[in-house]
Motif scaffolding. Structure first.
Motif, mmCIF file in Angstrom:
data_model
loop_
_atom_site.group_PDB
_atom_site.id
_atom_site.type_symbol
_atom_site.label_atom_id
_atom_site.label_comp_id
_atom_site.label_asym_id
_atom_site.label_seq_id
_atom_site.Cartn_x
_atom_site.Cartn_y
_atom_site.Cartn_z
ATOM 1 N N VAL A 124 13.863 -1.250 58.930
ATOM 2 C CA VAL A 124 13.673 -0.930 60.338
ATOM 3 C C VAL A 124 13.026 0.450 60.450
ATOM 4 C CG1 VAL A 124 14.835 -0.601 62.543
ATOM 5 C CG2 VAL A 124 15.656 -2.329 60.957
ATOM 6 N N PRO A 125 11.944 0.577 61.233
ATOM 7 C CA PRO A 125 11.303 1.880 61.370
ATOM 8 C C PRO A 125 12.308 2.948 61.808
ATOM 9 C CG PRO A 125 9.979 0.204 62.434
ATOM 10 C CD PRO A 125 11.252 -0.462 62.002
ATOM 11 N N ILE A 162 12.235 5.694 63.422
ATOM 12 C CA ILE A 162 12.252 6.231 64.780
ATOM 13 C C ILE A 162 13.083 5.325 65.702
ATOM 14 C CG2 ILE A 162 10.101 5.138 65.563
ATOM 15 C CD1 ILE A 162 9.366 7.862 66.807
ATOM 16 N N ILE A 163 13.043 4.010 65.419
ATOM 17 C CA ILE A 163 13.827 3.043 66.192
ATOM 18 C C ILE A 163 15.314 3.181 65.863
ATOM 19 C CG2 ILE A 163 14.291 0.547 66.343
ATOM 20 C CD1 ILE A 163 11.997 1.373 68.061
#
Lengths: 260, 280, 345
Positions: free
Chosen positions: A108-109, A111-112
């Motif tokens: 999962v990126p 920043i997310i």
């Protein structure tokens, strides 16, 4: 010399030059007298190294990053080692689900992740930023802990511990006396990989920084927003040498490279 | 294999519950925003809208292409390097492995800046090219897709190499000589013996490299000079500049699906070889 | 690592965690401020430490860029963490529209009357007070080129030596706005200047996101010119090249940073006291002398050498062609969309 005997040194030389080249530039710049990164460096001076120690905010965030990297990785190992053992030695119902859930943080990126934790953990439950960062870093390191420890468990024949159990040892006793000594290199490499991942983590920490609480990489980025002088290079080199020291000690006492 | 289910669950559940509670649940809630109709109910219109825009299509394809190129390049170089390292004597092996791991310990931001020095018009690469007479005028390597590729490869190659080293070390020592004796050429040895036996390492390394390349933000921003839009750049614009969290969650979900797909694809590639071998 | 050693590490980490939490609780009167990450050591010396002595309170500082901190304020809306923040003029309007901030009670600011008129109420809504300005113009190699207009940057012989600010940076939209003026097509959607930049996309060296990168690129002679904020000017003068600050015929653009008070803050009066201290002649003079912030207080007197490195004087401040906050907010999404289509493709 045959083609094959040349293959090994040439491949290694090229790959290592590619991987280490940028690092050498950074180290050279740390000792440069100039105002920017340059190669060859312009003159020699220790002023950028000295400057790192005068920036006050770096000290506080260094402490925070060190705490997160050590604490988060240790917590991930405490959760991860039993899970790896279950995945490797037991017929675990839903093993694939467990594996997917614990490895999810990798894909999962960042920043997310930071945003999700801020909105759905920090704000609704009034969790402190330090605790939130600690939880986030533990979750981020968990996939590495489970993967590396599972890999070294898979390499260890399970009949030794089965024999120990048959000879009257408890399962727990067999784990600590037979299994642990044999996978401590794997645990060490998981620790180092986790430490490095956590210590260099930027995107997750970007949103999980609060008043007075910041990690070092986020602090460095904030500093570089306006100025990029060789003090950033100097700081990076100092951190790299610190990591090399840790790996050297680990290698010396635990034979880390055998398990990477 | 131990059979006791209760014990197994007691060992595995703390980690799974922890990851689910502090990670999966918040992320899923955030991502679900992208599937919600403001007035209630569910929809995938945010996704169809996203893909109906030709700019987004181009960015999606470029991100996919660059991720795939970096992964393939790191697999090819990674196998060569891992072979070379595994064949070293134990003492040298430790030191060389240390050198490979070293770049992981340097801030990615600092490494990215170092590439500006190396790839610039007056940088080392251009000076060498001109001195060797390969080019006359300095090449513009910096601030292009090539520069992003180089930066990402350097960032993630170590992960591939260390995954492959441990996979190669676990391979039975006599597998390659045996295949050679049976008359296989080096290509066949790699394709039919090495690849199936090291698939775990390739799958892990490949997933890490591909996912890392997809979600890197700083490297495309600095080395690409923002001329080359990537999905992560769009994601960052939505979060940090426009504060549009729904649009951001749509892009994030696409990135996650891409990572999952890559993982499955890599497993397929490696297992397909395996089946062939067992049939032969 | 043995289990015992690991236990020790965890115990130690746990203790460290509790200490951090405990330390935060022990302080009674704290003021939490949210500021730009710039020059924190100097701010601590000139502003924070002296203020802590005056108020007998503790200052807790959050740093980051304007938009990221605003996003966090939004997430913490129900239970605000920060008491006052310094952000850009446009972000102050965004915060006000989102209901994150309160009116600033300027009657409690003893130094308010000393501010330049343009700084007193930048968004004309009573929600913010300006404390510093900066001019944005073009830093360029005077031995390689001559810049009289913002449009000169796109000349064929110059474009391949220019770094242009990305639309997502603080300098991006103002620079585009000035280019629009130079092209005599200054619509609020910035369509013409973005298209003009897009047409030169292949030549332009980079669309920078971090201004810190520019000194490096200038030193490597990768670039000869870039639009920059005056607050990043000083390092360029140390490079040993003839670098000049352009005075284009369209004028200079720039920005103003403002102070805002968070809605629902429990330390309203303390926050106002802090704002008042920050805009005092003494503090503004010291910050200017260290070349950190150009003053917004008209009583600040500076030597020519200092003033030359800053954006100094009410006339200069008034002459800056700033994009009105409402225009910036209403068009931001559109600018990014056009930019992605014309430049990011």
């Amino acid at each position: 010399m045959t083609l094959r005997s040349l293959f090994i040194p040439i491949t290694l030389l090229l790959v290592i030059a590619f991987l280490i080249g940028p690092f050498l530039i950074i180290v050279a710049a740390s000792f440069s007298a100039g105002e920017t990164l340059a190669f060859p460096p312009q003159g020699f001076s220790l002023r950028w190294i000295a400057k790192v120690f005068t920036v006050e905010s770096f000290r506080a965030s260094f402490g925070m990053s060190l705490f997160l990297a050590i604490g988060g990785t240790a917590a991930a190992l405490i959760l991860g080692i039993p899970a790896s053992y279950a995945l490797s030695r037991y017929k675990l119902p839903g093993a694939e689900i467990v594996r997917t859930v614990v490895s999810a943080p990798i894909i999962v990126p960042g920043i997310i992740v930071g945003l999700a934790l801020l909105r759905y953990i920090v704000v609704p439950f009034q969790v402190g930023i330090t605790l939130a960062l600690f939880l986030a870093h533990t979750a981020l390191v968990l996939p590495y802990a489970v993967r590396v420890v599972s890999a070294s468990l898979d390499n260890l024949r399970s009949d030794i511990e089965e024999a120990a159990v048959l000879l009257g040892s408890s399962r727990l006793g067999a784990f600590f006396r037979v299994v642990m000594p044999n996978i401590r290199g794997g645990i060490m490499s998981a620790f180092i990989l986790g430490f490095v991942t956590s210590f260099n983590q930027v995107p997750v920490s970007l949103f999980l920084s609060g008043p007075g609480v910041r990690t070092l990489p986020v602090d460095m980025i904030a500093y570089m927003e306006i100025v990029f002088d060789p003090s950033v290079a100097a700081l990076s080199s100092l951190l790299a040498f610190l990591s090399i020291g840790i790996v050297f000690v680990a290698e010396r006492f635990l034979g880390f490279s055998r398990y990477v | 294999m131990f059979q006791n289910r209760t014990e197994a669950l007691a060992l595995a559940l703390p980690a799974a519950i922890f990851a689910a509670a502090v990670f999966l649940v918040p992320v899923v809630i955030l991502l679900s925003d992208g599937f919600r109709v403001p007035t209630g109910g569910w929809t995938i219109s945010a996704y169809t809208d996203f893909f109906s825009n030709s700019l987004n299509q181009a960015v999606f394809l470029r991100t996919l292409r660059l991720g795939a190129l970096v992964t393939i390049a790191s697999a090819v170089i990674g196998y060569a390097a891992a072979f070379a390292i595994v064949s070293l004597e134990p003492g040298a092996k430790g030191k060389v492995t240390g050198l490979v791991v070293l770049p992981l310990m340097i801030s990615p931001v600092a490494r990215t800046y170092a590439w500006i020095v190396i790839l610039g018009r007056t940088g080392i690469v251009n000076q060498a090219f001109q001195a060797l007479g390969i080019t006359e005028a300095p090449l513009r390597i910096l601030f292009s897709e090539t520069a992003i590729f180089i930066g990402l490869l350097q960032l993630f190659l170590p992960l591939m190499i260390i995954s492959l080293i441990s996979a190669l070390e676990n391979m039975p020592k006599d597998a390659i000589p045996a295949a050679r004796v049976l008359g296989a050429n080096w290509f066949q040895v790699f394709w039919k013996v090495v690849l199936p036996l090291t698939k775990e390492g390739l799958v892990i390394g490949g997933t890490l490299v591909f996912t890392g390349s997809l979600t890197a933000y700083i490297t495309p921003a600095i080395l690409g000079g923002s001329k080359v839009l990537m999905l992560e750049t769009l994601l960052y614009q939505q979060v940090a500049v426009s504060n549009n969290f729904v649009a951001a969650s749509v892009i994030a979900f696409i990135l996650i699906v891409m990572s999952f797909a890559a993982n499955i694809l890599l497993k397929r590639v490696a297992t397909a070889r395996n089946k062939q071998r067992s049939q032969a | 690592m043995t289990i015992q050693a690991m236990n020790k590490v965890i115990l130690a980490s746990g203790a460290a965690l509790m200490l951090t939490v405990g330390a935060a609780e022990a302080q009674q009167k704290t003021l939490t401020i949210s500021v730009y990450a710039l020059a924190q050591d100097e701010y601590k010396q000139i502003v924070y430490d002296p203020f802590e002595k005056i108020c007998g309170c503790k200052l807790v500082v959050e740093t980051g860029n304007s938009v990221e901190r605003l996003a966090k304020m939004e997430a913490n809306k129900a239970n605000p963490v920060v008491d006052m923040a310094v952000i850009s003029m446009a972000d102050a309007l965004a915060a006000s529209r989102a209901g994150l901030i309160d009116k600033v009670d300027t009657s409690k600011l003893s130094n308010f009357g000393k501010l330049y008129d343009v700084a007193k109420d930048p968004n004309k809504d009573g929600m913010s007070v300006g404390y510093t300005f900066y001019a944005t113009s073009i830093a360029y190699r005077s031995d390689k080129m001559k810049i009289d207009s913002w449009a000169d940057l796109l000349k064929p012989e110059y474009a391949s030596h220019v770094a242009w600010p990305n639309v997502t940076t603080n300098q991006g939209p103002p620079a585009l706005y000035m280019l629009g003026l130079a092209l005599a097509k200054d619509t609020a959607d910035l369509k013409a200047p973005i298209e003009a930049v897009g047409a030169k996309k292949a030549e332009i060296v980079t669309f920078y996101e971090k201004s810190s990168q520019l000194v490096q690129l200038m030193q490597q002679e990768e670039i000869w010119a870039a639009p920059i904020g005056r607050f990043t000017w000083a390092p360029f003068t140390k490079l040993g090249f003839p670098i000049a600050w352009a005075m284009p015929k369209e004028g200079q653009t720039g920005g103003m940073n403002v102070m805002v008070a968070t809605k629902g803050s429990k330390n309203k009066d303390l926050a106002l006291q802090f704002m008042d201290y920050w805009i005092s002649t003494e503090v503004q003079t010291k910050l200017a002398e260290k070349l950190i912030d150009s003053p917004a207080n008209k009583d600040v007197k500076l030597s020519d050498a200092i003033a030359n490195n800053l954006t100094y004087g009410e006339e200069t401040a008034k002459s800056l062609k700033l994009i009105p906050s409402a225009v910036a907010l209403d068009n931001r999404a559109g600018w990014i969309k056009t930019w992605n289509e014309k430049v990011g493709q």
